[in-house]
Design a protein around this motif. Structure first.
Motif, short mmCIF file in Angstrom:
data_model
loop_
_atom_site.label_atom_id
_atom_site.label_comp_id
_atom_site.label_asym_id
_atom_site.label_seq_id
_atom_site.Cartn_x
_atom_site.Cartn_y
_atom_site.Cartn_z
N PRO A 316 -33.62 78.85 93.34
CA PRO A 316 -32.64 79.95 93.35
C PRO A 316 -31.52 79.66 94.34
CG PRO A 316 -34.52 80.54 94.72
CD PRO A 316 -34.80 79.16 94.16
N GLU A 317 -30.39 80.31 94.15
CA GLU A 317 -29.34 80.17 95.15
C GLU A 317 -29.74 80.93 96.41
OE1 GLU A 317 -25.17 82.13 96.13
OE2 GLU A 317 -25.10 81.04 94.22
N THR A 318 -29.70 80.23 97.56
CA THR A 318 -30.00 80.84 98.86
C THR A 318 -28.86 80.56 99.83
OG1 THR A 318 -31.33 78.86 99.35
CG2 THR A 318 -32.51 80.80 98.58
N ASP A 350 -25.16 77.88 93.37
CA ASP A 350 -25.41 77.60 91.95
C ASP A 350 -25.87 76.17 91.71
OD1 ASP A 350 -24.61 80.18 91.66
OD2 ASP A 350 -22.74 79.76 90.64
N VAL A 351 -26.89 75.75 92.46
CA VAL A 351 -27.42 74.39 92.36
C VAL A 351 -28.05 74.19 90.99
CG1 VAL A 351 -29.08 72.76 93.32
CG2 VAL A 351 -27.78 74.27 94.84
N THR A 352 -27.67 73.11 90.30
CA THR A 352 -28.09 72.87 88.92
C THR A 352 -28.58 71.44 88.76
OG1 THR A 352 -26.40 74.45 88.19
CG2 THR A 352 -27.37 73.03 86.51
N LEU A 353 -29.77 71.29 88.16
CA LEU A 353 -30.42 70.00 88.02
C LEU A 353 -30.01 69.30 86.72
CD1 LEU A 353 -32.70 68.08 89.16
CD2 LEU A 353 -34.26 69.33 87.64
N ALA A 354 -29.86 67.99 86.80
CA ALA A 354 -29.64 67.16 85.61
C ALA A 354 -30.34 65.83 85.83
CB ALA A 354 -28.15 66.94 85.36
N GLU A 355 -30.73 65.17 84.72
CA GLU A 355 -31.31 63.84 84.79
C GLU A 355 -30.42 62.91 83.98
OE1 GLU A 355 -35.63 61.54 84.34
OE2 GLU A 355 -35.41 63.64 83.71
N HIS A 356 -30.03 61.79 84.59
CA HIS A 356 -29.07 60.90 83.93
C HIS A 356 -29.27 59.48 84.45
CE1 HIS A 356 -25.37 59.74 81.91
NE2 HIS A 356 -24.94 59.18 83.03
N ASP A 357 -29.43 58.54 83.54
CA ASP A 357 -29.56 57.12 83.87
C ASP A 357 -30.64 56.85 84.92
OD1 ASP A 357 -27.66 56.41 82.04
OD2 ASP A 357 -26.05 56.06 83.49
N GLY A 358 -31.79 57.51 84.75
CA GLY A 358 -32.94 57.25 85.61
C GLY A 358 -32.89 57.91 86.97
N ARG A 359 -31.91 58.78 87.19
CA ARG A 359 -31.82 59.50 88.46
C ARG A 359 -31.82 61.00 88.23
NH1 ARG A 359 -28.03 55.41 89.22
NH2 ARG A 359 -28.45 54.02 91.00
N LEU A 360 -32.29 61.73 89.24
CA LEU A 360 -32.11 63.17 89.27
C LEU A 360 -30.82 63.48 90.02
CD1 LEU A 360 -35.72 64.41 90.10
CD2 LEU A 360 -34.61 64.28 87.87
N TRP A 361 -30.09 64.45 89.49
CA TRP A 361 -28.84 64.86 90.11
C TRP A 361 -28.87 66.37 90.34
CZ3 TRP A 361 -25.10 61.35 91.45
CH2 TRP A 361 -25.20 60.08 90.89
N PRO A 406 -20.85 75.37 88.91
CA PRO A 406 -21.76 75.33 87.77
C PRO A 406 -21.94 76.69 87.11
CG PRO A 406 -22.66 74.07 89.60
CD PRO A 406 -21.46 74.80 90.14
N ALA A 407 -22.24 76.65 85.80
CA ALA A 407 -22.42 77.87 85.01
C ALA A 407 -23.67 77.80 84.14
CB ALA A 407 -21.19 78.13 84.15
N GLY A 408 -24.63 76.95 84.50
CA GLY A 408 -25.86 76.83 83.71
C GLY A 408 -26.24 75.38 83.51
N PHE A 409 -27.35 75.18 82.80
CA PHE A 409 -27.85 73.83 82.55
C PHE A 409 -26.88 73.03 81.68
CE2 PHE A 409 -32.39 75.12 83.46
CZ PHE A 409 -32.56 74.19 84.49
N MET A 410 -26.86 71.73 81.91
CA MET A 410 -26.12 70.83 81.04
C MET A 410 -26.95 70.50 79.81
SD MET A 410 -24.52 68.50 84.08
CE MET A 410 -25.61 69.22 85.32
N GLU A 411 -26.29 70.19 78.71
CA GLU A 411 -26.95 69.90 77.44
C GLU A 411 -26.38 68.59 76.87
OE1 GLU A 411 -29.30 71.75 75.95
OE2 GLU A 411 -29.27 73.47 77.32
N ARG A 412 -27.24 67.82 76.20
CA ARG A 412 -26.79 66.60 75.54
C ARG A 412 -26.46 66.90 74.09
NH1 ARG A 412 -26.67 62.22 78.49
NH2 ARG A 412 -27.92 62.13 80.40
N ARG A 413 -25.32 66.43 73.64
CA ARG A 413 -24.88 66.60 72.26
C ARG A 413 -24.31 65.27 71.77
NH1 ARG A 413 -27.34 70.50 73.22
NH2 ARG A 413 -26.85 72.71 72.79
N GLY A 414 -25.04 64.63 70.85
CA GLY A 414 -24.56 63.38 70.28
C GLY A 414 -24.30 62.30 71.30
N GLY A 415 -25.14 62.22 72.33
CA GLY A 415 -24.97 61.22 73.37
C GLY A 415 -24.10 61.66 74.52
N ALA A 416 -23.37 62.76 74.37
CA ALA A 416 -22.50 63.26 75.42
C ALA A 416 -23.24 64.31 76.25
CB ALA A 416 -21.23 63.85 74.84
N LEU A 417 -22.97 64.32 77.53
CA LEU A 417 -23.52 65.33 78.43
C LEU A 417 -22.48 66.41 78.61
CD1 LEU A 417 -25.93 66.09 80.25
CD2 LEU A 417 -24.83 64.81 82.09
N LEU A 418 -22.80 67.62 78.11
CA LEU A 418 -21.87 68.75 78.20
C LEU A 418 -22.28 69.66 79.35
CD1 LEU A 418 -21.29 69.66 74.45
CD2 LEU A 418 -20.04 68.05 75.91
#
Length: 484
Positions: A316-318, A350-361, A406-418
């Motif tokens: 959560p945001e703290t 608004d900390v938001t997690l993503a996984e990309h190229d073997g790393r957590l971001w 940030p405004a929510g989780f990122m989503e993958r669409r056709g190889g692109a990270l939105l």
């Protein structure tokens, strides 16, 4: 590098000192070269700042004189940072210069603020005239010149420091475009307009309760979400009724054992501290009871809930506690244990997690020592959710009121990270920008804004979260609520 900071006048101001601190932290040696020109703030604007201080209690801080390093003789520098407002970028030593809506003239800068909008900030690299950095500051109260000055100058310092870092590594730059002609602003008209707006604002507050956030949801098919459509759906959403005394915002959705749970911030107008609550959504879209599942002595919001390593987690945001905290579900969905404090003494929202190229971001909105966290994006990387988390060397990687927070989780669409981001140009969470992440690695970050969505309702003033899960899309919207 040895850097010359060329000032327009004899005084070193507070925002200059902030810039010196940033450049010194990068390992550079800074020499201040005072000028012989007039004070940067024209007399009529000093009068307006005095008026705002004594009438509205708003103190202009960025232009306060402060101590400075001992002045140095010119020559022998690897780089010049020119703040004089001159259009001459020279033809010898590399120069960096801030430009506002394309102009180095500080009067152009003031004119933009008097029209109640922050200018586009560009850091131009000369003598080749390339734009090394570009950004746009968020301004909390555009009708106060002092607020606007402090905000834009704080972000100008961030962008100059980033341009210096890029210059040291021959970072990318784009051709500079000449500015359009601008009409001068009028300080007296600005002050009179602000007085009228203040009176109208107080009148509206007697009728309406501001900032009433509500959560909406709808069934969503693959390819039909907001991030796919780049637009709101025609059939709309079903809205949660929290009653007159509360609002709910920042929805995150997680399906567990066949039940769809929506976690959110719930805020009681009678209590200044936000809490984390949850409700369920039935297969037919019917909501369950909203109940509190996590509270602390400090404000909580933006409950990013996710699965990883066979566990369910929440960050959560703290921000109010100056921490970033990781919680584990001891008993889902209502018993949470503090697993780790990932960061301390930070101002991240608004900390938001993503996984990309073997790393957590972790993507986070960063105040970056400014007045607001609406316009700066910082990144952190790790191999494990518990850390250790390492800051990106280019932090903040983005200064952009349109698409940083940030405004929510990122989503993958056709190889692109939105990536959904908040558009804060017209105020906090005034809309949602959908961004395509073009670069995300330990050396750099880049994104392209594909679309910006204004709130749906005619009287709505905000929309700042969108998430998908369990066959539903959840959002939030803000609008006035009549007093009862």
């Amino acid at each position: 590098m040895r850097i010359a900071l060329r000032l327009p006048g004899r005084l070193t101001l507070r925002w200059h000192a902030d810039l010196i601190d940033r450049l010194s932290a990068q390992g550079h040696e800074i020499d201040v070269l005072p000028g012989t020109g007039p004070d940067i703030l024209p007399p009529e604007l000093r009068l307006l700042a005095w008026f705002e201080r004594h009438v509205f209690g708003r103190v202009l801080e960025s232009l306060d004189p402060t101590a400075a390093p001992e002045a140095a003789a010119p020559g022998g520098h690897n780089l010049v940072v020119d703040l004089t407002g001159s259009d001459d970028l020279g033809d010898g030593t590399p120069v960096l210069q801030p430009r506002f809506d394309g102009s180095p003239d500080w009067n152009h800068f003031f004119d933009a603020l008097l029209r109640e909008r922050p200018p586009t900030i560009e850091i131009v690299r000369g003598p080749e005239r390339l734009v090394a950095q570009r950004g746009e500051a968020a301004v909390l109260r555009p009708a106060l010149l002092s607020t606007s000055l402090d905000a834009v100058l704080a972000r100008t310092a961030v962008l100059i420091a980033a341009a210096v870092r890029d210059a040291a590594g021959s970072g990318p730059a784009v051709p500079f475009r000449a500015p359009p002609d601008a009409k001068p602003g009028r300080p007296l008209a600005f002050a009179a307009r602000h007085l009228a707006q203040g009176a109208m604002r107080k009148l509206r507050q007697r009728v309406e309760r501001p900032a009433h956030w509500r959560i909406g949801w709808r069934p969503v098919a693959t390819g039909d979400g907001v991030l796919d459509r780049l637009a709101w759906p025609a059939d709309g959403y079903r809205w949660l009724d929290t009653g007159a005394g509360d609002y709910a915002a920042d929805p995150f959705v997680l399906e567990h054992e066949g039940v769809v749970h929506v976690f959110c911030e719930v805020f009681a107008y009678a209590d200044p501290i936000g809490k984390i609550a949850v409700f369920t959504i039935g297969p037919d879209g019917t909501p369950g009871t909203l109940r509190t599942v996590l509270e602390r002595p400090y404000h909580l919001s933006y409950p990013m809930v996710f699965r990883r390593d066979g566990q369910i987690w929440m960050i959560p945001e703290t921000y109010q506690n100056r921490t970033v905290e990781l919680y584990r579900a001891e008993r889902f969905p209502d018993v949470w244990t503090l697993e780790a404090v990932l960061f301390q003494d930070v101002e991240l929202s608004d900390v938001t997690l993503a996984e990309h190229d073997g790393r957590l971001w972790l993507f986070a909105s960063d105040s970056a020592r400014g007045a607001t966290s609406w316009d700066c994006l910082s990144l952190f990387m790790a191999q494990d959710i518990r850390g250790p988390w390492r800051p990106h060397p280019a932090n903040p990687v983005l200064v952009d009121a349109r698409a940083a927070r940030p405004a929510g989780f990122m989503e993958r669409r056709g190889g692109a990270l939105l990536r959904p981001a908040q558009d804060c140009r017209a105020g906090y969470g005034a809309g949602i920008s959908v961004c395509r992440v073009d670069r995300l690695d330990p050396e750099g970050y880049a994104q392209t804004v594909l679309a910006t969505l204004r709130p749906m309702g005619a009287r709505d003033t905000g929309a700042h979260t969108v998430n998908v899960g369990g066959g539903f899309e959840v959002i939030d919207h803000c609008g006035p609520m009549r007093r009862v």
